[in-house]
Scaffold this motif. Structure first.
Motif, PDB file in Angstrom:
ATOM      1  N   ASN A  90      36.183   0.916  27.258  1.00 59.43           N
ATOM      2  CA  ASN A  90      34.858   1.529  27.073  1.00 59.43           C
ATOM      3  C   ASN A  90      33.931   0.693  26.195  1.00 59.43           C
ATOM      4  OD1 ASN A  90      37.004   4.091  26.693  1.00 59.43           O
ATOM      5  ND2 ASN A  90      35.423   4.380  28.208  1.00 59.43           N
ATOM      6  N   ASN A  91      32.661   0.943  26.366  1.00 57.36           N
ATOM      7  CA  ASN A  91      31.666   0.505  25.391  1.00 57.36           C
ATOM      8  C   ASN A  91      31.152   1.747  24.675  1.00 57.36           C
ATOM      9  OD1 ASN A  91      31.588  -2.278  25.886  1.00 57.36           O
ATOM     10  ND2 ASN A  91      30.206  -2.007  27.624  1.00 57.36           N
ATOM     11  N   TYR A  93      29.535   1.422  20.979  1.00 60.64           N
ATOM     12  CA  TYR A  93      29.429   0.489  19.851  1.00 60.64           C
ATOM     13  C   TYR A  93      29.464   1.172  18.496  1.00 60.64           C
ATOM     14  CZ  TYR A  93      28.807  -3.412  22.950  1.00 60.64           C
ATOM     15  OH  TYR A  93      29.045  -4.380  23.887  1.00 60.64           O
ATOM     16  N   CYS A 148      28.797  -1.825  35.201  1.00 62.07           N
ATOM     17  CA  CYS A 148      28.397  -2.294  33.870  1.00 62.07           C
ATOM     18  C   CYS A 148      27.654  -3.621  34.018  1.00 62.07           C
ATOM     19  CB  CYS A 148      29.624  -2.473  32.985  1.00 62.07           C
ATOM     20  SG  CYS A 148      29.205  -3.086  31.335  1.00 62.07           S
ATOM     21  N   TRP A 152      31.666  -5.620  35.508  1.00 62.94           N
ATOM     22  CA  TRP A 152      32.789  -4.807  35.996  1.00 62.94           C
ATOM     23  C   TRP A 152      32.288  -3.461  36.497  1.00 62.94           C
ATOM     24  CZ3 TRP A 152      33.108  -0.606  32.649  1.00 62.94           C
ATOM     25  CH2 TRP A 152      32.667  -0.799  31.340  1.00 62.94           C
ATOM     26  N   THR A 183      21.080   9.604  20.724  1.00 66.98           N
ATOM     27  CA  THR A 183      22.506   9.946  20.575  1.00 66.98           C
ATOM     28  C   THR A 183      22.863  10.082  19.092  1.00 66.98           C
ATOM     29  OG1 THR A 183      23.331   7.689  20.434  1.00 66.98           O
ATOM     30  CG2 THR A 183      22.892   8.527  22.639  1.00 66.98           C
ATOM     31  N   GLN A 230      35.679   9.115  23.501  1.00 62.30           N
ATOM     32  CA  GLN A 230      35.254   7.728  23.738  1.00 62.30           C
ATOM     33  C   GLN A 230      34.364   7.601  24.971  1.00 62.30           C
ATOM     34  OE1 GLN A 230      38.352   8.898  23.683  1.00 62.30           O
ATOM     35  NE2 GLN A 230      39.696   7.935  25.186  1.00 62.30           N
ATOM     36  N   ASN A 231      34.385   8.588  25.839  1.00 60.04           N
ATOM     37  CA  ASN A 231      33.518   8.560  27.021  1.00 60.04           C
ATOM     38  C   ASN A 231      32.230   9.348  26.814  1.00 60.04           C
ATOM     39  OD1 ASN A 231      36.392   7.997  28.194  1.00 60.04           O
ATOM     40  ND2 ASN A 231      34.948   7.249  29.712  1.00 60.04           N
ATOM     41  N   ARG A 236      26.788  13.705  27.892  1.00 55.13           N
ATOM     42  CA  ARG A 236      26.221  12.374  28.070  1.00 55.13           C
ATOM     43  C   ARG A 236      25.408  12.304  29.356  1.00 55.13           C
ATOM     44  NH1 ARG A 236      30.484   7.965  29.797  1.00 55.13           N
ATOM     45  NH2 ARG A 236      28.568   6.922  30.396  1.00 55.13           N
ATOM     46  N   PHE A 245      24.755   0.744  30.533  1.00 53.79           N
ATOM     47  CA  PHE A 245      24.225   1.010  29.190  1.00 53.79           C
ATOM     48  C   PHE A 245      23.112   2.048  29.184  1.00 53.79           C
ATOM     49  CE2 PHE A 245      21.940  -2.793  30.670  1.00 53.79           C
ATOM     50  CZ  PHE A 245      20.621  -2.466  30.383  1.00 53.79           C
ATOM     51  N   ASN A 247      23.539   4.909  30.260  1.00 55.27           N
ATOM     52  CA  ASN A 247      24.242   6.202  30.209  1.00 55.27           C
ATOM     53  C   ASN A 247      24.570   6.603  28.776  1.00 55.27           C
ATOM     54  OD1 ASN A 247      24.176   6.204  33.037  1.00 55.27           O
ATOM     55  ND2 ASN A 247      26.009   4.926  33.094  1.00 55.27           N
ATOM     56  N   TRP A 265      19.271  -1.451  23.799  1.00 55.61           N
ATOM     57  CA  TRP A 265      19.556  -2.829  24.209  1.00 55.61           C
ATOM     58  C   TRP A 265      18.285  -3.622  24.454  1.00 55.61           C
ATOM     59  CZ3 TRP A 265      23.698  -5.378  23.191  1.00 55.61           C
ATOM     60  CH2 TRP A 265      24.888  -4.670  22.982  1.00 55.61           C
TER      61      TRP A 265
HETATM   62  N1  MTE Z   1      26.149   5.321  24.356  1.00 52.71           N
HETATM   63  C1  MTE Z   1      26.224   5.168  23.016  1.00 52.71           C
HETATM   64  N2  MTE Z   1      25.841   6.181  22.239  1.00 52.71           N
HETATM   65  N3  MTE Z   1      26.676   4.021  22.451  1.00 52.71           N
HETATM   66  C2  MTE Z   1      27.054   2.948  23.202  1.00 52.71           C
HETATM   67  O1  MTE Z   1      27.454   1.908  22.659  1.00 52.71           O
HETATM   68  N4  MTE Z   1      27.357   2.033  25.452  1.00 52.71           N
HETATM   69  C3  MTE Z   1      26.793   2.042  26.800  1.00 52.71           C
HETATM   70  C4  MTE Z   1      26.847   3.412  27.453  1.00 52.71           C
HETATM   71  N5  MTE Z   1      26.477   4.451  26.515  1.00 52.71           N
HETATM   72  C5  MTE Z   1      26.977   3.070  24.613  1.00 52.71           C
HETATM   73  C6  MTE Z   1      26.526   4.291  25.164  1.00 52.71           C
HETATM   74  C7  MTE Z   1      27.409   1.044  27.648  1.00 52.71           C
HETATM   75  S1  MTE Z   1      27.083  -0.593  27.267  1.00 52.71           S
HETATM   76  C8  MTE Z   1      28.186   1.373  28.728  1.00 52.71           C
HETATM   77  S2  MTE Z   1      28.744   0.187  29.827  1.00 52.71           S
HETATM   78  C9  MTE Z   1      28.563   2.766  28.971  1.00 52.71           C
HETATM   79  O2  MTE Z   1      28.154   3.643  27.923  1.00 52.71           O
HETATM   80  C10 MTE Z   1      30.069   2.845  29.110  1.00 52.71           C
HETATM   81  O3  MTE Z   1      30.447   4.144  29.423  1.00 52.71           O
HETATM   82  P1  MTE Z   1      31.961   4.505  29.758  1.00 52.71           P
HETATM   83  O4  MTE Z   1      32.714   4.358  28.492  1.00 52.71           O
HETATM   84  O5  MTE Z   1      31.938   5.905  30.239  1.00 52.71           O
HETATM   85  O6  MTE Z   1      32.414   3.547  30.782  1.00 52.71           O
END
Ligand code: MTE
Length: 331
Positions: A90-91, A93, A148, A152, A183, A230-231, A236, A245, A247, A265
């Protein structure tokens, strides 16, 4: 996304390196579709083959079942990514920059009580307790292809409902042209909030017509269960035709604005991450191509990469939103 690895690439570790290759295939939706006769004759042989498959949920979190999705295009025939991959690669951050960090650290996120404030240019601003948000519209299961920006992809059975159900409740004013998603940024539980990677809180934005599009999902669960932290628990955004990103996870505020909102971003690297961020194989990231992708949990390092599809394969549903726009300029 900005993190270099030693071999000059970016953080593209494949899932099989970090998780066991446990299999998880979700078939229930298709079986239901077939039972309802909704999927058409061409699908018959595929479905009878798949009818033999086992339907299970991971059994790790509370169940959150969703009914069959009524939104056209919300169910792909592709095989869902194993749950173990979707929940450990996952991402997020706020919990670290490594793909394994969110699964490692996000247990610290406290998701109850949780309130989402819906505000800005609306007739009826509202504060929703999570319990009320869960009841706002019927839950559907949506099996979406996800892509992403790093190259991927996954296929995830989300549970939720169209964001438009919530938007309609608060009655946006005519002056509302965009929606900003804010968020949680909690220094006590999120070790990377305060770091200089991004401007916290993580925010995202959509144009009003994108926010109202039926594919745009407010998600509370995946694989028939509530979202793992983590998701993006407990709620969300999921916009399947855009890079991942967009999402935003763990939403606390949804704000209607007249001006295009800043996004996390875009603020960090405007030339790399645009406001629109529609999946587009013809518009490369400045540092890598977007023409192909690797499906997590299926395509190993040496597998031939898959071709990325314009709007991530949702062109029939969303192409009209961008008619006449220069997609290279509005990347
Ligand atoms: N939302 C928050 N609050 N913080 C984050 O770092 N990363 C984003 C997005 N939402 C992110 C976020 C990025 S870069 C991606 S690719 C997706 O979440 C990954 O979601 P997943 O973990 O469900 O695959």
């Amino acid at each position: 996304m900005l993190i270099r690895t030693q071999n000059q690439g970016y953080d593209h570790a494949i899932s099989s390196e970090i998780t066991s290759a446990s299999l998880y295939h979700r078939r229930r939706d298709w079986l239901r579709l077939m039972a309802a006769g909704a999927a058409g004759g061409a699908m018959a042989s595929w479905a009878s083959r798949e009818a033999l498959a086992q339907t299970t949920r991971p059994g790790k979190l509370a169940p959150l079942p969703g009914g069959k999705s009524v939104v056209t295009g919300a169910v792909t025939m592709e095989k869902p990514t194993p749950y173990e991959d979707a929940s450990t690669y996952n991402n997020y951050y706020e919990f670290g920059t490594d793909k394994a960090d969110p699964a490692r650290n996000a247990h610290r996120l406290k998701t109850t009580p949780w309130t989402v404030s819906v505000e800005g240019l609306v007739k009826k601003p509202m504060q929703f307790a999570l319990e009320d948000l869960l009841k706002l519209a019927p839950m559907e299961e949506r099996i979406y292809r996800m892509r992403c920006v790093e190259g991927w992809s996954m296929v995830i059975p989300w549970v939720g409902y169209s964001l438009s159900a919530l938007v309609k409740k608060v009655e946006p004013l005519g002056s509302a042209k965009y929606v900003e998603f804010v968020t949680l940024a909690d220094r006590k539980t999120m070790p990377f909030v305060g770091s200089r990677i991004l401007d916290w809180p993580y925010t995202e934005g959509l144009r009003m017509d994108e926010a109202l599009h039926p594919l745009t999902l407010l998600s509370f669960g995946m694989y028939g269960e509530v979202l793992p932290n983590q998701n993006g628990a407990p709620v969300r955004l999921v916009v399947p035709w855009k890079y991942g990103f967009k999402n935003a996870k763990s939403l606390v505020t949804i704000r209607f604005t007249e001006q295009q909102p800043g996004t996390a971003w875009n603020k960090a690297a405007a030339n790399e991450y645009g406001f629109y961020s529609n999946v587009n194989p013809d518009v490369p990231h400045p540092r890598w191509s977007q023409a192909t992708e690797r499906r997590i949990g299926e395509d190993g390092l040496f597998a031939k990469k898959r071709k990325t599809l314009i709007f991530n394969g949702y062109e029939a549903q969303v192409g009209q939103l961008y008619a006449g726009m220069d997609l290279k300029k509005f990347y």
